[in-house]
Design a protein around this motif. Structure first.
Motif, PDB file in Angstrom:
ATOM      1  N   GLY A  31       0.843  -1.182   0.000  1.00 25.77           N
ATOM      2  CA  GLY A  31       0.000   0.000   0.000  1.00 25.77           C
ATOM      3  C   GLY A  31       0.876   1.228   0.000  1.00 25.77           C
ATOM      4  N   GLY A  91       2.794  -1.728  -4.407  1.00 23.62           N
ATOM      5  CA  GLY A  91       1.639  -0.902  -4.702  1.00 23.62           C
ATOM      6  C   GLY A  91       1.294  -1.011  -6.166  1.00 23.62           C
ATOM      7  N   TYR A 117       2.699  -8.683  -4.331  1.00 17.06           N
ATOM      8  CA  TYR A 117       2.866  -8.824  -2.883  1.00 17.06           C
ATOM      9  C   TYR A 117       3.744 -10.021  -2.525  1.00 17.06           C
ATOM     10  N   THR A 146      -1.301  -0.913   4.354  1.00 18.62           N
ATOM     11  CA  THR A 146      -2.154   0.276   4.224  1.00 18.62           C
ATOM     12  C   THR A 146      -2.916   0.243   2.905  1.00 18.62           C
ATOM     13  N   THR A 147      -3.356  -0.927   2.518  1.00 19.78           N
ATOM     14  CA  THR A 147      -4.107  -1.117   1.283  1.00 19.78           C
ATOM     15  C   THR A 147      -5.592  -0.852   1.521  1.00 19.78           C
ATOM     16  N   HIS A 190      -7.022  -6.074   3.685  1.00 21.51           N
ATOM     17  CA  HIS A 190      -6.196  -6.163   4.896  1.00 21.51           C
ATOM     18  C   HIS A 190      -6.064  -7.587   5.423  1.00 21.51           C
ATOM     19  N   THR A 226     -12.488   3.014  -2.114  1.00 20.91           N
ATOM     20  CA  THR A 226     -12.243   2.438  -0.790  1.00 20.91           C
ATOM     21  C   THR A 226     -13.240   2.962   0.225  1.00 20.91           C
TER      22      THR A 226
END
Length: 358
Positions: free
Chosen positions: A11, A37, A58, A72-73, A78, A183
């Motif tokens: 993120g 990211g 990832y 922090t995505t 999460h 989001t």
């Protein structure tokens, strides 16, 4: 462990670059190994903060030699990302809401215990000196058995949940684009006031009172014409027979101070905590009273201590984690039940510690 914490980050958007990354980059005991990211700004983020590598994958990030991961995505990602990191034995800082369901929240709590890793959800108010002092008074038994709890939050976040998300960059700016409306304004992705804001106030309540947990919830929410909840109201039956109310509102005027108002009435005394008016007091039925001095402006929200505490916990320089996986899970199951109750027309929901998901 000693030396440097080898840190990876998944993120790389507005919040990570405006808050977390500057804090970590300024520490000599942190090595920013890699950042994961999406989008054209990723390489600029890598260069700005000095990450060793950047990737959109990832798994590639997790394949690096890491001690810890900061997540922090978008909210709905999460849980799965935290599970991957925890199962590799990595310490994790996971942004709130940590998950979107009670089952996932308690599953993370179980995994953290079993793997023995540091888990921290960065709830900024939980680390304020005046809330720490309030916690000390609560732990000393001055409130006694909780009998009624009020937990209210209001904030100037109408744009974030129902308009132009960039308005909030006036408070926390970064060199990347602002919060992604997908989001914050999509229910299935954890958008809305409950997941976005009541997560703060409820986590503060549950940290202050270790044994408090929702057992039944009857709730209604209002979207006021938007796609997500902007106003929330719940009647909560807590463990131990306590009654309570939990509420939230997104429409304070821009520039207003955030409101977190917690009032807990117990068998021995009362706790009053108000971030907007910057007051904390404990009043006992035997006449004893404590009023905590709070410097002007100290009630405003900030999230400086949680990322620093995360590193200190990993390095063994602190043992005080004010936002553990247990605190996060109790907050998540309350919010989950609130939204399920409202979706069912305000039906009372029995909160259950369901079996962990596989």
């Amino acid at each position: 462990m000693s030396g440097k914490v080898r840190l990876g980050a998944v993120g790389a958007g507005w919040w990570a670059t405006s808050n977390h990354f500057p804090i970590f980059a300024a520490r000599e005991d942190v090595e920013l190994v890699g950042v994961c990211g999406i989008g054209p700004e990723l390489e600029r983020v890598r260069e700005q903060f000095g990450f060793g590598m950047a990737t959109e994958n990832y798994d590639e990030l997790l394949a690096q030699d890491l001690d810890a991961v900061v997540i922090t995505t978008p909210h709905d990602l999460h849980y799965a990302q935290a599970v991957q990191a925890i199962e590799r034995g990595l310490h994790v800082l996971v942004e709130k809401p940590v998950t979107l369901s009670a089952e996932q929240g308690w599953d993370l709590e179980r995994r953290v215990r079993e793997r023995g890793v540091v888990f921290l959800a960065p709830y900024g108010w939980n680390y304020k000196p005046f809330t720490v002092e309030a916690k000390r008074l609560v732990d000393a038994g001055h409130i006694g058995q909780v009998q009624y709890a009020l937990c209210h939050m209001a904030s100037p976040t109408l744009g974030l949940f129902a308009g132009d998300t960039n308005h909030i960059r006036r408070l926390w700016d970064s060199q990347t684009s602002g919060p992604d409306p997908r989001t914050w304004q999509t229910p299935s992705k954890g958008g809305g006031y409950a997941h976005g804001q009541i997560t703060h106030s409820s986590a503060l309540l549950f940290w202050l009172f270790d044994d408090l947990r929702a057992e039944t919830v009857t709730a209604k929410v209002s979207t006021a014409g938007s796609a997500v909840d902007l106003y929330d109201a719940a009647v909560v039956g807590f463990s131990g027979g306590a009654l309570g109310t939990v509420s939230g509102a997104a429409s304070l005027p821009d520039g207003s101070s955030y409101q977190v108002d917690i009032r807990v009435f117990g068998s021995e005394g009362v706790l009053l905590l108000d971030t907007e008016r910057e007051r904390v007091s404990v009043r006992r039925h035997d006449g004893q009273e404590w009023n905590i001095d709070i410097p002007e402006g100290a009630g405003e929200y900030e999230c400086i201590e949680p990322p620093n505490r995360f590193i200190d916990l990993i390095l063994g320089r602190s043992t005080e984690n004010n936002s553990t996986a247990d605190v996060a899970a109790r907050s998540i199951e309350l919010i989950d039940a609130m939204l399920r109750s409202s979706a069912a027309g305000g039906t009372e929901i029995a909160v259950q510690n369901k079996e962990p998901v596989s």
